[in-house]
Design a protein around this motif. Structure first.
Motif, PDB file in Angstrom:
ATOM      1  N   LEU A 125       0.843  -1.197   0.000  1.00  0.00           N
ATOM      2  CA  LEU A 125       0.000   0.000   0.000  1.00  0.00           C
ATOM      3  C   LEU A 125       0.874   1.242   0.000  1.00  0.00           C
ATOM      4  CD1 LEU A 125      -2.813  -1.088   2.479  1.00  0.00           C
ATOM      5  CD2 LEU A 125      -2.888  -1.015  -0.023  1.00  0.00           C
ATOM      6  N   GLY A 126       0.451   2.238  -0.762  1.00  0.00           N
ATOM      7  CA  GLY A 126       1.232   3.463  -0.914  1.00  0.00           C
ATOM      8  C   GLY A 126       1.551   4.156   0.387  1.00  0.00           C
ATOM      9  N   HIS A 127       0.661   4.069   1.370  1.00  0.00           N
ATOM     10  CA  HIS A 127       0.903   4.773   2.632  1.00  0.00           C
ATOM     11  C   HIS A 127       1.770   3.984   3.613  1.00  0.00           C
ATOM     12  CE1 HIS A 127      -3.165   2.936   3.996  1.00  0.00           C
ATOM     13  NE2 HIS A 127      -2.206   2.197   4.474  1.00  0.00           N
ATOM     14  N   ASN A 128       2.221   2.795   3.232  1.00  0.00           N
ATOM     15  CA  ASN A 128       3.041   1.974   4.120  1.00  0.00           C
ATOM     16  C   ASN A 128       4.529   2.289   3.896  1.00  0.00           C
ATOM     17  OD1 ASN A 128       4.175   0.043   5.755  1.00  0.00           O
ATOM     18  ND2 ASN A 128       2.878  -1.624   5.036  1.00  0.00           N
ATOM     19  N   ALA A 129       4.925   3.471   4.328  1.00  0.00           N
ATOM     20  CA  ALA A 129       6.297   3.935   4.116  1.00  0.00           C
ATOM     21  C   ALA A 129       7.351   3.029   4.761  1.00  0.00           C
ATOM     22  CB  ALA A 129       6.442   5.377   4.605  1.00  0.00           C
ATOM     23  N   PRO A 130       7.151   2.514   5.985  1.00  0.00           N
ATOM     24  CA  PRO A 130       8.183   1.642   6.557  1.00  0.00           C
ATOM     25  C   PRO A 130       8.442   0.399   5.700  1.00  0.00           C
ATOM     26  CG  PRO A 130       6.667   2.357   8.267  1.00  0.00           C
ATOM     27  CD  PRO A 130       6.076   2.794   6.954  1.00  0.00           C
ATOM     28  N   ALA A 131       7.386  -0.230   5.205  1.00  0.00           N
ATOM     29  CA  ALA A 131       7.559  -1.426   4.374  1.00  0.00           C
ATOM     30  C   ALA A 131       8.238  -1.062   3.059  1.00  0.00           C
ATOM     31  CB  ALA A 131       6.210  -2.094   4.115  1.00  0.00           C
ATOM     32  N   ARG A 132       7.843   0.042   2.457  1.00  0.00           N
ATOM     33  CA  ARG A 132       8.448   0.451   1.183  1.00  0.00           C
ATOM     34  C   ARG A 132       9.945   0.707   1.357  1.00  0.00           C
ATOM     35  NH1 ARG A 132       4.627   4.710  -1.752  1.00  0.00           N
ATOM     36  NH2 ARG A 132       6.322   4.530  -3.243  1.00  0.00           N
ATOM     37  N   TYR A 135      11.668  -2.713   1.587  1.00  0.00           N
ATOM     38  CA  TYR A 135      11.745  -3.370   0.292  1.00  0.00           C
ATOM     39  C   TYR A 135      12.790  -2.706  -0.598  1.00  0.00           C
ATOM     40  CZ  TYR A 135       7.326  -5.422   1.848  1.00  0.00           C
ATOM     41  OH  TYR A 135       6.350  -6.075   2.564  1.00  0.00           O
ATOM     42  N   GLU A 136      12.815  -1.386  -0.616  1.00  0.00           N
ATOM     43  CA  GLU A 136      13.814  -0.670  -1.418  1.00  0.00           C
ATOM     44  C   GLU A 136      15.226  -1.009  -0.947  1.00  0.00           C
ATOM     45  OE1 GLU A 136      12.587   3.424  -1.209  1.00  0.00           O
ATOM     46  OE2 GLU A 136      10.902   3.073  -2.578  1.00  0.00           O
ATOM     47  N   GLU A 138      16.219  -3.709   0.131  1.00  0.00           N
ATOM     48  CA  GLU A 138      16.506  -5.078  -0.287  1.00  0.00           C
ATOM     49  C   GLU A 138      16.496  -5.225  -1.816  1.00  0.00           C
ATOM     50  OE1 GLU A 138      17.504  -7.897   1.417  1.00  0.00           O
ATOM     51  OE2 GLU A 138      17.903  -6.376   2.949  1.00  0.00           O
ATOM     52  N   GLY A 139      16.560  -4.095  -2.520  1.00  0.00           N
ATOM     53  CA  GLY A 139      16.708  -4.131  -3.967  1.00  0.00           C
ATOM     54  C   GLY A 139      15.434  -4.046  -4.774  1.00  0.00           C
ATOM     55  N   PHE A 140      14.298  -3.913  -4.128  1.00  0.00           N
ATOM     56  CA  PHE A 140      13.035  -3.762  -4.863  1.00  0.00           C
ATOM     57  C   PHE A 140      12.903  -2.331  -5.359  1.00  0.00           C
ATOM     58  CE2 PHE A 140      12.234  -7.476  -2.317  1.00  0.00           C
ATOM     59  CZ  PHE A 140      11.406  -8.271  -3.100  1.00  0.00           C
ATOM     60  N   ALA A 141      12.331  -2.185  -6.534  1.00  0.00           N
ATOM     61  CA  ALA A 141      12.059  -0.866  -7.100  1.00  0.00           C
ATOM     62  C   ALA A 141      10.583  -0.779  -7.445  1.00  0.00           C
ATOM     63  CB  ALA A 141      12.899  -0.650  -8.360  1.00  0.00           C
ATOM     64  N   VAL A 142      10.051   0.422  -7.394  1.00  0.00           N
ATOM     65  CA  VAL A 142       8.661   0.640  -7.800  1.00  0.00           C
ATOM     66  C   VAL A 142       8.587   0.427  -9.307  1.00  0.00           C
ATOM     67  CG1 VAL A 142       6.800   2.338  -7.996  1.00  0.00           C
ATOM     68  CG2 VAL A 142       8.179   2.227  -5.902  1.00  0.00           C
ATOM     69  N   GLU A 143       7.693  -0.456  -9.722  1.00  0.00           N
ATOM     70  CA  GLU A 143       7.512  -0.758 -11.138  1.00  0.00           C
ATOM     71  C   GLU A 143       6.167  -0.289 -11.660  1.00  0.00           C
ATOM     72  OE1 GLU A 143      10.440  -4.616 -11.369  1.00  0.00           O
ATOM     73  OE2 GLU A 143       8.289  -4.990 -11.276  1.00  0.00           O
ATOM     74  N   GLY A 144       5.320   0.150 -10.761  1.00  0.00           N
ATOM     75  CA  GLY A 144       4.024   0.657 -11.168  1.00  0.00           C
ATOM     76  C   GLY A 144       3.213   1.075  -9.965  1.00  0.00           C
ATOM     77  N   VAL A 145       2.274   1.963 -10.216  1.00  0.00           N
ATOM     78  CA  VAL A 145       1.379   2.427  -9.165  1.00  0.00           C
ATOM     79  C   VAL A 145      -0.033   2.433  -9.732  1.00  0.00           C
ATOM     80  CG1 VAL A 145       0.767   4.337  -7.637  1.00  0.00           C
ATOM     81  CG2 VAL A 145       3.182   3.874  -8.121  1.00  0.00           C
ATOM     82  N   LEU A 146      -0.943   1.830  -8.983  1.00  0.00           N
ATOM     83  CA  LEU A 146      -2.359   1.903  -9.324  1.00  0.00           C
ATOM     84  C   LEU A 146      -2.961   2.943  -8.386  1.00  0.00           C
ATOM     85  CD1 LEU A 146      -3.050  -1.932  -9.595  1.00  0.00           C
ATOM     86  CD2 LEU A 146      -2.591  -0.325 -11.451  1.00  0.00           C
TER      87      LEU A 146
END
Length: 173
Positions: A125-132, A135-136, A138-146
């Motif tokens: 979820l967009g508002h879950n800043a701690p999780a984002r 994830y970032e 650990e190498g995850f990147a935003v690939e899309g937003v709905l």
């Protein structure tokens, strides 16, 4: 997770983990990450035909369950077999900030590689800043937003799609 007896161990869940994982899932429910309503009795089973024990990795420390992560194929399509998706991550309050979520993410990536996957994806979820942030890191990147994909507590919330490669390749295909 402070002393030698609290060493973190990651293992595959078994059917015997049903009650403890169900309890952890209910206790960690939060509008920060959940799109389902808060679980109330009568509770649904944690494991069922769509959520099998072998899909879950469990983190334990000092004989206590610290958290879990669910790793699955996003679809059964052969053309999608190279991707694994994280569909759930929970860490008990006593284990937060001590590396359990990071260890679970790394274990999921290692398992996905062993299964032949070259991509790992998730939704947050967009508002879950701690999780984002986790994830970032650990190498995850935003690939899309709905945008506004979910209406939670009367507020529109974005569904953020994140992913990473597992094979060391670049971003291009």
């Amino acid at each position: 997770m402070d002393g030698p007896s609290d060493h973190l161990v990651i293992r595959t869940a078994t059917a015997a983990d049903e009650a403890v994982l169900a309890d952890l899932d209910r206790r960690t429910w939060s509008p920060l990450h959940a799109v389902q309503p808060e679980p109330l009795p009568p509770y649904r089973p944690f494991f069922d035909g769509r959520h099998r024990p072998e899909e879950f990795l469990v983190a334990e420390a000092g004989g206590r369950v610290a958290g879990f992560i669910r790793l699955v194929r996003p679809t059964e399509l052969d053309c999608h077999a190279h991707v694994r998706q994280i569909q759930g991550l929970a860490v008990d309050g006593w284990a937060r900030g001590r590396g359990a979520a990071r260890a679970l993410l790394r274990a999921a990536a290692a398992r996905a590689r062993r299964e032949g996957a070259v991509r790992l994806t998730l939704r947050v979820l967009g508002h879950n800043a701690p999780a984002r942030r986790l994830y970032e890191s650990e190498g995850f990147a935003v690939e899309g937003v709905l945008p506004g994909e979910f209406r939670l507590a009367g507020r529109d919330v974005d569904d953020v799609l994140m992913g990473r490669r597992l094979d060391g390749g670049g971003d291009g295909w």
